[in-house]
Scaffold this active site. Structure first.
Site, PDB file in Angstrom:
ATOM      1  N   ASP A 138      -4.358  12.811   9.045  1.00  0.00           N
ATOM      2  CA  ASP A 138      -5.055  12.727   7.766  1.00  0.00           C
ATOM      3  C   ASP A 138      -5.736  13.992   7.263  1.00  0.00           C
ATOM      4  O   ASP A 138      -5.417  14.461   6.188  1.00  0.00           O
ATOM      5  CB  ASP A 138      -6.077  11.574   7.806  1.00  0.00           C
ATOM      6  CG  ASP A 138      -6.650  11.271   6.429  1.00  0.00           C
ATOM      7  OD1 ASP A 138      -5.883  11.325   5.459  1.00  0.00           O
ATOM      8  OD2 ASP A 138      -7.854  10.995   6.330  1.00  0.00           O
ATOM      9  N   CYS A 192      12.901   1.539  -3.878  1.00  0.00           N
ATOM     10  CA  CYS A 192      12.051   0.888  -4.889  1.00  0.00           C
ATOM     11  C   CYS A 192      12.903   0.196  -5.959  1.00  0.00           C
ATOM     12  O   CYS A 192      12.486  -0.814  -6.528  1.00  0.00           O
ATOM     13  CB  CYS A 192      11.132   1.909  -5.562  1.00  0.00           C
ATOM     14  SG  CYS A 192       9.711   2.364  -4.542  1.00  0.00           S
ATOM     15  N   CYS A 195      11.910  -2.191  -9.273  1.00  0.00           N
ATOM     16  CA  CYS A 195      10.571  -2.793  -9.100  1.00  0.00           C
ATOM     17  C   CYS A 195       9.501  -1.894  -9.724  1.00  0.00           C
ATOM     18  O   CYS A 195       9.577  -0.670  -9.675  1.00  0.00           O
ATOM     19  CB  CYS A 195      10.301  -2.951  -7.600  1.00  0.00           C
ATOM     20  SG  CYS A 195       8.639  -3.525  -7.233  1.00  0.00           S
TER      21      CYS A 195
HETATM   22  C1  B12 Z   1      -5.704  13.051  -0.749  1.00  0.00           C
HETATM   23  C2  B12 Z   1      -5.380  11.682  -0.192  1.00  0.00           C
HETATM   24  C3  B12 Z   1      -5.739  10.573  -0.939  1.00  0.00           C
HETATM   25  C4  B12 Z   1      -6.267  10.684  -2.363  1.00  0.00           C
HETATM   26  C5  B12 Z   1      -5.076  11.029  -3.319  1.00  0.00           C
HETATM   27  C6  B12 Z   1      -3.811  10.218  -3.002  1.00  0.00           C
HETATM   28  C7  B12 Z   1      -2.548  10.849  -3.525  1.00  0.00           C
HETATM   29  N1  B12 Z   1      -1.529  10.065  -3.756  1.00  0.00           N
HETATM   30  O1  B12 Z   1      -2.491  12.053  -3.708  1.00  0.00           O
HETATM   31  C8  B12 Z   1      -6.909   9.277  -2.602  1.00  0.00           C
HETATM   32  C9  B12 Z   1      -8.385   9.341  -2.269  1.00  0.00           C
HETATM   33  C10 B12 Z   1      -6.738   8.708  -4.002  1.00  0.00           C
HETATM   34  C11 B12 Z   1      -6.194   8.469  -1.533  1.00  0.00           C
HETATM   35  C12 B12 Z   1      -6.076   7.087  -1.597  1.00  0.00           C
HETATM   36  C13 B12 Z   1      -5.425   6.331  -0.634  1.00  0.00           C
HETATM   37  N2  B12 Z   1      -4.991   6.747   0.566  1.00  0.00           N
HETATM   38 CO1  B12 Z   1      -4.873   8.634   1.060  1.00  0.00          CO
HETATM   39  N3  B12 Z   1      -4.548  10.398   1.636  1.00  0.00           N
HETATM   40  C14 B12 Z   1      -4.732  11.549   1.064  1.00  0.00           C
HETATM   41  C15 B12 Z   1      -4.210  12.672   1.960  1.00  0.00           C
HETATM   42  C16 B12 Z   1      -5.399  13.326   2.677  1.00  0.00           C
HETATM   43  C17 B12 Z   1      -3.380  13.758   1.240  1.00  0.00           C
HETATM   44  C18 B12 Z   1      -2.295  13.199   0.284  1.00  0.00           C
HETATM   45  C19 B12 Z   1      -1.689  14.304  -0.536  1.00  0.00           C
HETATM   46  O2  B12 Z   1      -1.052  15.204   0.005  1.00  0.00           O
HETATM   47  N4  B12 Z   1      -1.886  14.285  -1.855  1.00  0.00           N
HETATM   48  C20 B12 Z   1      -1.437  15.322  -2.715  1.00  0.00           C
HETATM   49  C21 B12 Z   1      -0.369  14.829  -3.690  1.00  0.00           C
HETATM   50  C22 B12 Z   1       0.318  16.033  -4.312  1.00  0.00           C
HETATM   51  O3  B12 Z   1       0.577  14.114  -2.969  1.00  0.00           O
HETATM   52  P1  B12 Z   1       1.360  12.837  -3.546  1.00  0.00           P
HETATM   53  O4  B12 Z   1       0.620  11.955  -4.439  1.00  0.00           O
HETATM   54  O5  B12 Z   1       1.917  12.233  -2.329  1.00  0.00           O
HETATM   55  O6  B12 Z   1       2.425  13.597  -4.455  1.00  0.00           O
HETATM   56  C23 B12 Z   1       3.788  13.778  -4.145  1.00  0.00           C
HETATM   57  C24 B12 Z   1       4.648  13.148  -5.214  1.00  0.00           C
HETATM   58  O7  B12 Z   1       3.978  12.020  -5.752  1.00  0.00           O
HETATM   59  C25 B12 Z   1       4.885  14.270  -6.196  1.00  0.00           C
HETATM   60  N5  B12 Z   1       3.980  14.410  -7.343  1.00  0.00           N
HETATM   61  C26 B12 Z   1       2.665  14.152  -7.411  1.00  0.00           C
HETATM   62  N6  B12 Z   1       2.186  14.448  -8.633  1.00  0.00           N
HETATM   63  C27 B12 Z   1       3.222  14.926  -9.359  1.00  0.00           C
HETATM   64  C28 B12 Z   1       3.301  15.382 -10.688  1.00  0.00           C
HETATM   65  C29 B12 Z   1       4.516  15.798 -11.177  1.00  0.00           C
HETATM   66  C30 B12 Z   1       4.612  16.264 -12.599  1.00  0.00           C
HETATM   67  C31 B12 Z   1       5.678  15.788 -10.344  1.00  0.00           C
HETATM   68  C32 B12 Z   1       6.989  16.264 -10.838  1.00  0.00           C
HETATM   69  C33 B12 Z   1       5.583  15.328  -9.011  1.00  0.00           C
HETATM   70  C34 B12 Z   1       4.370  14.912  -8.543  1.00  0.00           C
HETATM   71  O8  B12 Z   1       4.792  15.456  -5.467  1.00  0.00           O
HETATM   72  C35 B12 Z   1       4.086  15.276  -4.231  1.00  0.00           C
HETATM   73  C36 B12 Z   1       4.929  15.829  -3.127  1.00  0.00           C
HETATM   74  O9  B12 Z   1       5.955  14.951  -2.738  1.00  0.00           O
HETATM   75  C37 B12 Z   1      -3.280  11.868   2.952  1.00  0.00           C
HETATM   76  C38 B12 Z   1      -3.209  12.444   4.373  1.00  0.00           C
HETATM   77  C39 B12 Z   1      -2.312  13.656   4.414  1.00  0.00           C
HETATM   78  N7  B12 Z   1      -2.790  14.757   4.996  1.00  0.00           N
HETATM   79  O10 B12 Z   1      -1.201  13.603   3.912  1.00  0.00           O
HETATM   80  C40 B12 Z   1      -3.912  10.449   2.930  1.00  0.00           C
HETATM   81  C41 B12 Z   1      -2.948   9.263   2.994  1.00  0.00           C
HETATM   82  C42 B12 Z   1      -1.843   9.515   1.999  1.00  0.00           C
HETATM   83  N8  B12 Z   1      -3.769   8.168   2.493  1.00  0.00           N
HETATM   84  C43 B12 Z   1      -3.517   7.032   3.042  1.00  0.00           C
HETATM   85  C44 B12 Z   1      -4.076   5.796   2.624  1.00  0.00           C
HETATM   86  C45 B12 Z   1      -3.944   4.617   3.585  1.00  0.00           C
HETATM   87  C46 B12 Z   1      -4.698   5.684   1.369  1.00  0.00           C
HETATM   88  C47 B12 Z   1      -5.116   4.385   0.641  1.00  0.00           C
HETATM   89  C48 B12 Z   1      -4.144   3.243   0.820  1.00  0.00           C
HETATM   90  C49 B12 Z   1      -6.559   3.969   1.119  1.00  0.00           C
HETATM   91  C50 B12 Z   1      -7.141   2.780   0.389  1.00  0.00           C
HETATM   92  N9  B12 Z   1      -6.734   1.556   0.731  1.00  0.00           N
HETATM   93  O11 B12 Z   1      -7.981   2.940  -0.459  1.00  0.00           O
HETATM   94  C51 B12 Z   1      -5.193   4.856  -0.845  1.00  0.00           C
HETATM   95  C52 B12 Z   1      -3.856   4.664  -1.595  1.00  0.00           C
HETATM   96  C53 B12 Z   1      -3.897   5.115  -3.030  1.00  0.00           C
HETATM   97  C54 B12 Z   1      -2.501   5.536  -3.515  1.00  0.00           C
HETATM   98  N10 B12 Z   1      -1.849   4.703  -4.317  1.00  0.00           N
HETATM   99  O12 B12 Z   1      -2.000   6.616  -3.142  1.00  0.00           O
HETATM  100  C55 B12 Z   1      -2.454   7.149   4.132  1.00  0.00           C
HETATM  101  C56 B12 Z   1      -1.135   6.595   3.594  1.00  0.00           C
HETATM  102  C57 B12 Z   1      -0.220   6.034   4.656  1.00  0.00           C
HETATM  103  C58 B12 Z   1       1.129   5.707   4.056  1.00  0.00           C
HETATM  104  N11 B12 Z   1       1.758   4.662   4.568  1.00  0.00           N
HETATM  105  O13 B12 Z   1       1.587   6.368   3.155  1.00  0.00           O
HETATM  106  C59 B12 Z   1      -2.434   8.721   4.383  1.00  0.00           C
HETATM  107  C60 B12 Z   1      -1.077   9.317   4.725  1.00  0.00           C
HETATM  108  C61 B12 Z   1      -3.429   8.973   5.544  1.00  0.00           C
HETATM  109  C62 B12 Z   1      -2.830   8.627   6.917  1.00  0.00           C
HETATM  110  N12 B12 Z   1      -2.789   9.590   7.838  1.00  0.00           N
HETATM  111  O14 B12 Z   1      -2.411   7.521   7.187  1.00  0.00           O
HETATM  112  N13 B12 Z   1      -5.663   9.266  -0.561  1.00  0.00           N
HETATM  113  S1  SF4 Z   2       5.694  -2.193  -5.291  1.00  0.00           S
HETATM  114 FE1  SF4 Z   2       7.836  -1.883  -5.872  1.00  0.00          FE
HETATM  115  S2  SF4 Z   2       7.837   0.100  -6.944  1.00  0.00           S
HETATM  116 FE2  SF4 Z   2       5.904  -0.041  -5.819  1.00  0.00          FE
HETATM  117  S3  SF4 Z   2       6.281   1.012  -3.874  1.00  0.00           S
HETATM  118 FE3  SF4 Z   2       6.720  -1.201  -3.540  1.00  0.00          FE
HETATM  119  S4  SF4 Z   2       8.928  -1.414  -3.958  1.00  0.00           S
HETATM  120 FE4  SF4 Z   2       8.293   0.564  -4.792  1.00  0.00          FE
END
Ligand code: B12
Ligand code: SF4
Ligand code: SF4
Length: 375
Positions: A138, A192, A195
């Site tokens: 994490d 996905c 969905c």
């Molecule tokens: C920061 C963080 C958060 C932040 C931001 C989440 C996020 N999606 O960025 C907040 C506080 C909101 C959060 C919430 C949660 N988190 Co969190 N979080 C993290 C952390 C520390 C980093 C994630 C990260 O790299 N974010 C940065 C962004 C860039 O990443 P991303 O959203 O995945 O984006 C990717 C794509 O979506 C895309 N993308 C994103 N934006 C855009 C925009 C454009 C224009 C384009 C083209 C692409 C693009 O590019 C990225 C690269 O692939 C990780 C641990 C880790 N070191 O990885 C845990 C982690 C992701 N969290 C976790 C959990 C459990 C949660 C929650 C479920 C907790 C809860 N119940 O409240 C929620 C879920 C919310 C959600 N729907 O994501 C788990 C998820 C496990 C899993 N099965 O995936 C992790 C992996 C921790 C762990 N070690 O288990 N989290």
């Molecule tokens: S709810 Fe549906 S769209 Fe969202 S992650 Fe799960 S399969 Fe994918």
């Protein structure tokens, strides 16, 4: 000693050892990420979607590729622990006098448990190979979800978390970076389809597009990471969610293959299953620390936690809880005082007006200033 360039049989033994230590999923990825992942990270950060989480931007170059963090890394062992709940986590949302604590935080802190297991596996692997390694869960600048997808544990779903065919949305992730070149597993592909259940259920419309999250709008971010007063536009939508949010995870149809976690430490503590808001709002620092010892919730501290609880009270519609907020109008924390004013403005506006009038006569600017700030 195993030859790191030709570690025959080592992978099977890693899997066996990891399972014996309590990991539910274990697979191997190459220590590299496609440039598109780094570009996604850039797009996210450049649009400011990380909000207060400045650490995400600070570590951007080390985060985008495992070798940026540790140049010697050749393989990543990605490990998952199932934390599946035994009941519907969204049921408590219908009980407005109770607080909803997200599944991941209702038991013991997963960081402690997974780190301990990763270190045990790491010690074993270092002794087997003589090669250096590093363990992460994490908090390090590691893109855990893309690495898990590359190793084949699941795919990054439209809600942006990793979805597993076996465990649905309920998998914690951890990694071991090793200097050994292990044979990688095949990546998982996206399942996905059409969905959009997670996209439509989100109470704060935090997904600007599928597979993209604006953390600034996410209740998980607002209740855990955000330090100041919660912006007015999100307070009503928070409902009674007082720590994290599970809505988008819980509606995922892939959860039908999930099972309850076998790990007792992740079973919800009785006192954190639908706790009474009135009790939680009255916690002082010492009581907060005692209640949340060993829980991830302790990280946000008493003031931010009571801020969240007050918002849930303000959303409860329960006029009998107005007294709880009134007793916090003189709290030491400006954050708590501000939220107490907001709660009274919702539950007992007349009582608030009288209180403010009296304070005005007494030239007590304190609460009046909060009133102006938060409304
Ligand atoms: C920061 C963080 C958060 C932040 C931001 C989440 C996020 N999606 O960025 C907040 C506080 C909101 C959060 C919430 C949660 N988190 Co969190 N979080 C993290 C952390 C520390 C980093 C994630 C990260 O790299 N974010 C940065 C962004 C860039 O990443 P991303 O959203 O995945 O984006 C990717 C794509 O979506 C895309 N993308 C994103 N934006 C855009 C925009 C454009 C224009 C384009 C083209 C692409 C693009 O590019 C990225 C690269 O692939 C990780 C641990 C880790 N070191 O990885 C845990 C982690 C992701 N969290 C976790 C959990 C459990 C949660 C929650 C479920 C907790 C809860 N119940 O409240 C929620 C879920 C919310 C959600 N729907 O994501 C788990 C998820 C496990 C899993 N099965 O995936 C992790 C992996 C921790 C762990 N070690 O288990 N989290
Ligand atoms: S709810 Fe549906 S769209 Fe969202 S992650 Fe799960 S399969 Fe994918
Ligand atoms: S965790 Fe809650 S607020 Fe955040 S994206 Fe998922 S449903 Fe929306």
């Amino acid at each position: 000693m195993v030859d790191p360039e030709n570690p025959d049989g080592l992978k099977a033994r890693i899997v066996e050892q990891a399972r014996a230590l309590g990991f539910d999923a274990v697979r191997i990825a190459k220590a590299e990420l496609a440039p598109a992942i780094g570009e996604g990270l850039d797009a996210y950060l450049d649009s400011g979607r990380q909000g207060d989480m400045a650490w995400l931007a600070r570590d951007r170059d080390r985060r985008r590729d495992p070798r940026g963090l540790w140049p010697e890394a050749r393989s990543v062992i990605v490990l998952g622990v199932n934390y599946g709940p035994d009941a519907d986590p969204l049921e408590v949302l219908g009980r407005p006098d109770r607080g909803a604590i997200s599944v991941y935080a209702a038991g013991k802190d997963y960081h402690d448990i997974i780190k301990r297991r990763l270190k045990a596996l790491g010690r074993w692997l270092a002794a087997e190979t003589g090669q250096p390694l590093k363990v992460f869960v994490d908090t390090a600048p590691v893109m855990e979800k893309p690495l898990a997808q590359s190793a084949g544990l699941g795919w990054q779903g439209k809600h942006t978390n990793l979805v597993s065919r076996e465990f649905g949305s309920w998998l914690f992730l951890g990694e071991i970076f090793t200097a050994c070149a292990l044979p990688p597993d095949l990546p998982e592909t996206d399942h996905c389809g059409t969905c959009d259940a997670c996209q439509t259920i989100c109470p704060t419309a935090a997904f600007p597009a599928p597979y993209q999250l604006d953390a600034r709008r996410c209740i998980s971010y607002l209740t855990i990471e955000h330090k100041g007063p919660i912006p007015l536009e999100f307070r009503a939508a928070m409902g009674n969610r007082i720590y994290g949010c599970d809505d988008c995870l819980a509606v995922c149809p892939w959860n039908k293959f999930a099972s309850q976690t076998a790990e007792m430490a992740f079973h919800p503590r009785a006192e954190l299953t639908a706790p009474r808001l009135a009790d939680l709002a009255m916690l002082d620092d010492a009581a907060f620390r005692t209640l949340f010892a060993g829980s991830p919730i302790k990280r946000i501290g008493r003031d931010r936690f009571v801020r969240n609880v007050l918002i849930a009270i303000g959303n409860s519609g329960a006029a009998e809880l107005a007294g709880v907020a009134e007793s916090l109008l003189d709290d030491n924390s400006p954050l708590v005082r501000g939220m107490a004013v907001w709660v009274l403005s919702r539950l007992a506006p007349r009582r608030l007006a009288i209180t403010l009038e009296r304070r005005d006569r007494e030239k007590d600017e304190n609460v009046l200033a909060e009133w102006r700030d938060v409304t």
